[in-house]
Each structure stands twice: as structure tokens, then as C-alpha cells.
Design a protein around this motif. Sequence first.
Motif, mmCIF file in Angstrom:
data_model
loop_
_atom_site.group_PDB
_atom_site.id
_atom_site.type_symbol
_atom_site.label_atom_id
_atom_site.label_comp_id
_atom_site.label_asym_id
_atom_site.label_seq_id
_atom_site.Cartn_x
_atom_site.Cartn_y
_atom_site.Cartn_z
ATOM 1 N N LEU A 1 0.822 -1.206 0.000
ATOM 2 C CA LEU A 1 0.000 0.000 0.000
ATOM 3 C C LEU A 1 0.859 1.259 0.000
ATOM 4 N N ILE A 2 1.981 1.229 0.690
ATOM 5 C CA ILE A 2 2.916 2.356 0.672
ATOM 6 C C ILE A 2 3.416 2.591 -0.751
ATOM 7 N N GLN A 3 3.789 1.513 -1.432
ATOM 8 C CA GLN A 3 4.268 1.620 -2.811
ATOM 9 C C GLN A 3 3.186 2.184 -3.727
ATOM 10 N N LEU A 4 1.971 1.684 -3.612
ATOM 11 C CA LEU A 4 0.872 2.167 -4.446
ATOM 12 C C LEU A 4 0.555 3.630 -4.150
ATOM 13 N N ALA A 5 0.599 4.016 -2.882
ATOM 14 C CA ALA A 5 0.336 5.413 -2.516
ATOM 15 C C ALA A 5 1.394 6.334 -3.110
ATOM 16 N N ARG A 6 2.645 5.901 -3.091
ATOM 17 C CA ARG A 6 3.710 6.711 -3.699
ATOM 18 C C ARG A 6 3.464 6.899 -5.193
ATOM 19 N N PHE B 1 0.600 6.705 -6.799
ATOM 20 C CA PHE B 1 -0.580 7.538 -7.009
ATOM 21 C C PHE B 1 -0.268 9.005 -6.773
ATOM 22 N N HIS B 2 0.410 9.313 -5.682
ATOM 23 C CA HIS B 2 0.690 10.712 -5.341
ATOM 24 C C HIS B 2 1.768 11.331 -6.227
ATOM 25 N N ALA B 3 2.534 10.514 -6.916
ATOM 26 C CA ALA B 3 3.563 11.038 -7.815
ATOM 27 C C ALA B 3 2.958 11.621 -9.095
ATOM 28 N N GLN B 4 1.730 11.315 -9.370
ATOM 29 C CA GLN B 4 1.082 11.835 -10.571
ATOM 30 C C GLN B 4 0.831 13.332 -10.427
ATOM 31 N N GLU B 5 1.115 14.065 -11.473
ATOM 32 C CA GLU B 5 0.997 15.523 -11.410
ATOM 33 C C GLU B 5 -0.433 16.001 -11.222
ATOM 34 N N GLN B 6 -1.403 15.264 -11.743
ATOM 35 C CA GLN B 6 -2.782 15.743 -11.683
ATOM 36 C C GLN B 6 -3.448 15.511 -10.331
ATOM 37 N N VAL B 7 -2.787 14.838 -9.400
ATOM 38 C CA VAL B 7 -3.367 14.599 -8.088
ATOM 39 C C VAL B 7 -3.189 15.848 -7.233
#
Length: 128
Positions: A12-17, A19-25
Motif C-alpha cells: 500500500l505504501i508503494q501504491l500510494a507513492r 498515485f501521489h507522484a502523478q501531477e494531476q493529483v
Amino acid sequence: MLDVNPSTVCRLIQLAREFHAQEQVVIPTSSDDASEDWHLQMLAAHAGDSTLAEFRAVVDDLEPDQQQQMVGLLWLGRGDYTLDEWKITLSHAGDAWNETTADYLIAHPLLPTYLEEGLMLHGYSCNE
């Protein structure tokens, strides 16, 4: 005692990273109350995101008490509670629990850091 598998938390930590690395978030400054729906409004624009979908699937596959522990790890890692207060933390997470736990978690931009800190306080690491 932590009943959620640390390797699941690390995933989940990996997936959160990712997801949050995307510019549009963009995550607005808002309430941190798990019972409110601010996180649902923020995530609505990302409904088709595959990383978000996988994150949700992993969290949704957890039992409610394990989801509450994930929220507890967030709060513990953020400094809201100490490890000595773990039972209290879980009680509060249980009171706030609902079926949108995944969205509540992913809506925190520092989630990976908080989860790692919470794991560390329990004696686990994602680096093993």
C-alpha cells in the motif's frame, strides 16, 4: 499488536507513492476526520486511475479490523497517538470506520511516510 500483514502495508505504501507522484493529483487542505467525505470528493476525478483502483482493492480485501489498523498506523505515524496508546488508537479508528477507508487513506499526501513510521514503531520495515 499489529494484525495486518506488514507486506500488505508495504504494498500500500508503494501504491500510494505511485498515485501521489502523478501531477494531476491535487489534495485540498481539509479535515482529517475519517467520518467525513472530503476525501471522496477529491478522489472522484481519479475514478479511472489503475493505481487508485489497485490501492482500493487491496484495502477493501482487508477485514474491517485490519482496515482500522491501517488508519491507526496512519495516525500513529503522523504523531496523533503513541505506541503506548495503540488500543485507544484502534478504538477511535473503529468508531470512525466506514466503507471508504481506502479513499480516506489515499487522500493523505504523506500516507507512505506515516505508514512507514507506524510500521517502524511496531518493529517492522519495508526494507527487509
